[in-house]
Design an enzyme around this catalytic site. Sequence first.
Site, short mmCIF file in Angstrom:
data_model
loop_
_atom_site.label_atom_id
_atom_site.label_comp_id
_atom_site.label_asym_id
_atom_site.label_seq_id
_atom_site.Cartn_x
_atom_site.Cartn_y
_atom_site.Cartn_z
N PHE A 39 0.93 -1.07 0.16
CA PHE A 39 -0.03 -0.06 -0.05
C PHE A 39 0.96 1.13 0.03
O PHE A 39 1.68 1.48 0.75
CB PHE A 39 -0.80 -0.05 1.08
N ILE A 77 2.28 -1.85 4.49
CA ILE A 77 1.87 -0.25 4.57
C ILE A 77 3.08 0.54 4.41
O ILE A 77 4.07 0.19 5.30
CB ILE A 77 1.17 0.23 5.71
N CYS A 78 3.75 1.13 3.28
CA CYS A 78 4.85 2.07 3.31
C CYS A 78 4.92 2.86 4.26
O CYS A 78 4.11 3.67 4.74
CB CYS A 78 4.85 2.66 1.76
N VAL A 79 6.06 2.82 5.12
CA VAL A 79 6.09 3.60 6.27
C VAL A 79 6.50 5.30 6.15
O VAL A 79 5.83 5.87 6.58
CB VAL A 79 7.69 3.07 7.12
N ALA A 82 2.84 6.25 5.08
CA ALA A 82 2.16 6.27 6.54
C ALA A 82 2.27 7.28 7.39
O ALA A 82 1.45 7.92 8.03
CB ALA A 82 2.26 4.82 7.06
#
Lengths: 130, 119
Positions: A39, A77-79, A82
Site C-alpha cells: 500500500f 503499508i509503506c512507512v 504512512a
Amino acid sequence: MKFIIQVNKGPYQHQTADSAYQFISAALAKGHEVLRVFFYHDGVNNGTRLTAPPQDDRNVVHRWSALAAEHDLDLVICVAAAQRRGILDEREMNRLDKDAHNLAPGFRISGLGQLIEGVVLSDRLVVFGD
Amino acid sequence: MIKKCLYVNRRAPYGTSYALEAIDVVLIGSAFDQDISLLFIDDGVFQLKSDQDTTGIEMKNFSSAYSAFEMYDVEKLYVSKEAMTARGLKKRDLVVDVEVLSDNAIKDLMDEHDVIFSF
C-alpha cells in the site's frame, strides 16, 4: 502465477481498493499466489482500523484483514507514506512520540524495499490506482 | 536477481504526491541494484522542467532530485516526444539530459522491460 499488488488509493472515494481486493480474491481462488500487497501513496489509508462505514456498506478495512487472515496474505503499508498520512502501529507511535496508533489487524508497516523485493521475487506487478 | 524496471511518470510534479513519492521508489530500486529506466509521458514531462519555483504554493521544489539520479546509477531517462510537443517543451527546457522517444518507440521500450511501475 506469482503476483505482487500495489494499491495507490484510499478506500471509499475511489474504486481502487475494491478492484484490488476483488482481483486478489479471484487470483487466489484460481490458485495463483499473491506474494504481497503493498500500500503506497493514499493507499496506506486502507490500513486504519478506525474507519466506521455505515452498516449497509462494505467495510474495506475489515475485508482486507479477513482476507489476510484467511490466506496468510502479507499486507504491507509503506512507512514513509504512512507517516505523512497518520497511519501508525504501536512501535511507530512510540518512536514518533504520538498519542495513538491505528494499524488494522493483518497489516504491517515496512519500507519501500518490500515493494522492490516483491517485484524481484514475483512474476508480475499489478498496480491499482488512477 | 536484476530486473529491467521502467518507472512511468505520468503526472505534473505538483497537484498530487505521485511524482515526489515516485522518486523514493526509484532510489530504493537503485539501492536494490535493479536495472532502472525512467519514462516521462503526458503531464509527467513537466516534472523535468527547469527553473521551477514552488514558493507560491508552499511545496518543496524537488526537481533537483532528477539531476542527482546519476549518482545513483539512474541514467536512462526517456521523454515522450508527443507530450513535449503538446506542451511546448524542448529538450533545452529540462533539468537533465534525456532521450526523446516517439509513441511507437515508447511501445517498444515498455515491451523490453520486465516490470512497469506507474505513477
